[in-house]
Write a protein that holds these residues in place. Sequence first.
Motif, short mmCIF file in Angstrom:
data_model
loop_
_atom_site.label_atom_id
_atom_site.label_comp_id
_atom_site.label_asym_id
_atom_site.label_seq_id
_atom_site.Cartn_x
_atom_site.Cartn_y
_atom_site.Cartn_z
N LEU A 8 45.87 30.40 46.17
CA LEU A 8 45.65 31.55 47.05
C LEU A 8 44.57 32.40 46.40
CD1 LEU A 8 49.34 32.66 47.79
CD2 LEU A 8 47.88 31.28 49.24
N VAL A 9 43.50 32.71 47.14
CA VAL A 9 42.41 33.50 46.56
C VAL A 9 42.17 34.76 47.39
CG1 VAL A 9 41.29 31.52 45.49
CG2 VAL A 9 40.65 32.16 47.79
N ARG A 10 41.93 35.85 46.70
CA ARG A 10 41.63 37.13 47.35
C ARG A 10 40.67 37.90 46.45
NH1 ARG A 10 44.69 41.00 44.73
NH2 ARG A 10 46.47 40.19 43.55
N HIS A 11 39.96 38.83 47.06
CA HIS A 11 39.04 39.67 46.28
C HIS A 11 39.85 40.59 45.38
CE1 HIS A 11 35.74 42.31 45.23
NE2 HIS A 11 34.90 41.48 45.84
N ARG A 12 39.41 40.75 44.15
CA ARG A 12 40.18 41.54 43.19
C ARG A 12 40.26 43.02 43.59
NH1 ARG A 12 39.83 40.60 38.48
NH2 ARG A 12 38.77 38.58 38.50
N ARG A 54 32.70 38.05 49.62
CA ARG A 54 31.89 38.95 50.46
C ARG A 54 32.76 39.79 51.40
NH1 ARG A 54 28.79 34.13 51.00
NH2 ARG A 54 29.67 33.82 53.08
N PHE A 55 34.09 39.75 51.22
CA PHE A 55 35.03 40.49 52.06
C PHE A 55 35.00 40.02 53.51
CE2 PHE A 55 34.32 43.45 48.54
CZ PHE A 55 35.62 43.83 48.21
N GLU A 56 34.52 38.83 53.77
CA GLU A 56 34.52 38.30 55.13
C GLU A 56 35.87 37.68 55.49
OE1 GLU A 56 29.73 37.22 55.04
OE2 GLU A 56 31.22 35.62 55.09
N LEU A 57 36.66 37.36 54.47
CA LEU A 57 38.00 36.84 54.67
C LEU A 57 38.98 37.67 53.84
CD1 LEU A 57 37.34 32.99 54.35
CD2 LEU A 57 37.84 34.25 56.46
N ASP A 58 40.17 37.87 54.39
CA ASP A 58 41.19 38.62 53.67
C ASP A 58 41.89 37.76 52.62
OD1 ASP A 58 40.86 40.98 55.28
OD2 ASP A 58 41.96 39.96 56.87
N LEU A 59 42.01 36.47 52.91
CA LEU A 59 42.75 35.57 52.04
C LEU A 59 42.19 34.16 52.20
CD1 LEU A 59 45.32 35.24 50.17
CD2 LEU A 59 46.54 34.58 52.26
N GLY A 60 42.14 33.41 51.11
CA GLY A 60 41.69 32.03 51.16
C GLY A 60 42.72 31.09 50.57
N VAL A 65 42.59 27.38 48.92
CA VAL A 65 41.57 26.42 48.48
C VAL A 65 42.16 25.39 47.53
CG1 VAL A 65 39.71 28.10 48.74
CG2 VAL A 65 40.81 27.82 46.52
N GLU A 66 41.39 24.31 47.35
CA GLU A 66 41.77 23.19 46.49
C GLU A 66 41.00 23.31 45.19
OE1 GLU A 66 40.41 19.95 48.88
OE2 GLU A 66 41.03 21.03 50.68
N GLY A 67 41.70 23.48 44.10
CA GLY A 67 41.03 23.57 42.81
C GLY A 67 40.72 25.01 42.45
N ASP A 68 40.64 25.27 41.15
CA ASP A 68 40.39 26.61 40.63
C ASP A 68 38.89 26.84 40.54
OD1 ASP A 68 40.49 29.06 39.45
OD2 ASP A 68 41.27 28.36 37.52
N LEU A 69 38.31 27.42 41.60
CA LEU A 69 36.88 27.70 41.62
C LEU A 69 36.64 29.10 41.08
CD1 LEU A 69 35.96 26.20 45.11
CD2 LEU A 69 35.85 25.12 42.87
N GLN A 70 35.93 29.21 39.98
CA GLN A 70 35.75 30.49 39.31
C GLN A 70 34.74 31.36 40.04
OE1 GLN A 70 37.59 31.42 36.67
NE2 GLN A 70 38.67 29.46 36.79
N HIS A 71 35.10 32.64 40.22
CA HIS A 71 34.18 33.64 40.77
C HIS A 71 34.59 34.98 40.19
CE1 HIS A 71 31.97 36.23 43.48
NE2 HIS A 71 31.34 35.18 43.97
N PRO A 72 33.65 35.75 39.67
CA PRO A 72 34.03 37.00 38.98
C PRO A 72 34.73 38.03 39.87
CG PRO A 72 31.64 36.87 39.33
CD PRO A 72 32.19 35.53 39.65
N ASP A 73 34.52 37.97 41.19
CA ASP A 73 35.11 38.96 42.08
C ASP A 73 36.40 38.49 42.74
OD1 ASP A 73 32.98 40.71 41.59
OD2 ASP A 73 31.77 39.79 43.16
N VAL A 74 36.85 37.31 42.42
CA VAL A 74 37.98 36.71 43.13
C VAL A 74 39.14 36.40 42.18
CG1 VAL A 74 38.72 34.61 44.36
CG2 VAL A 74 36.60 35.76 45.01
#
Length: 308
Positions: A270-274, A138-144, A146-155
């Motif tokens: 490390l997760v970020r919006h694509r 949701r663009f509320e965070l610049d970078l995340g 996290v633990e584990g590969d959580l799938q999200h189409p925008d990330v």
Amino acid sequence: MRFTLRQLEIFVAVAQTGSASRAAERLALSQSATSTALAELERAYSQVLFDRVGKSLRLNDTGQWLLPRATQILDRAHELEESLSAHTAVGPLRLGASLTIGNYLATLFVADFLQRHPESRVQLAVHNSTAIVSSVARFELDLGLVEGDLQHPDVIAEPWLRDELVVFAAPSHPLAGKGSLTRDQVLAQDWILREPGSGTRGTVEHAFGEDRQRLKVRLELEHTEAIKRAVEAGLGLGCISRLALRDAFRRGSLVPLQVRNLDLGRAFYLVRHRHKYISGGLASLIDHIRASTAGATSTDDIHLSPVP
């Protein structure tokens, strides 16, 4: 141009909060000014950006298309403003971390980063992995982190560091000191686990596979320290990161259990919006995090000061 940066800022705030009133509170504006600016943006291009559902505003297809582009423009504008103001600071950067990473690693990286960039600003949010990924989407965070590969189409999720979970118990537990254990032996016990949606819970359930239905979850807790206390009290077995158990194992207040054929290894990501624009400050933070763990093959290689 028929839009202003202020209109884009209001549009993004409404998209993230779901209402003009909450967006107005975030931006310290009146609700009427917020609603007017949004209406002017839509009218300027004869486009409707939200579906009005009761008092809430939900992005339609056009709004979904605009959101990452508007966010990128605002990020570039903030970076330009910092440069034109001859600012030496980096930020503000919005970093999110899952509970294990946030409690044991992220604060160390952020503290060192701020020492190297003393005029910078970093906001650190600590939640479970699912909540962090959703905030990044949701663009509320610049970078995340996290633990584990959580799938999200925008990330986009990039592997960062290896970690391992450990099954553990109180020293007085019947299985303590029994050597190598079978799955059946541990599945017959009560368990104290993290809540569904956490990376730790996901790793435990994945490790047990079809046997996860046999887990006798007596208590679900959102914090690793609470799980450790509950296990110390003899309420059941726990399974969390070895990173969070170093001091307890050293003191002998908790003991590890060896379970055969149970792979509890995982990765931190490390997760970020694509579509997220990587500003100079954000790039510096990412480089700093990676450099801080460059010589580590897993979390066991990271030095943490022992807790008395």
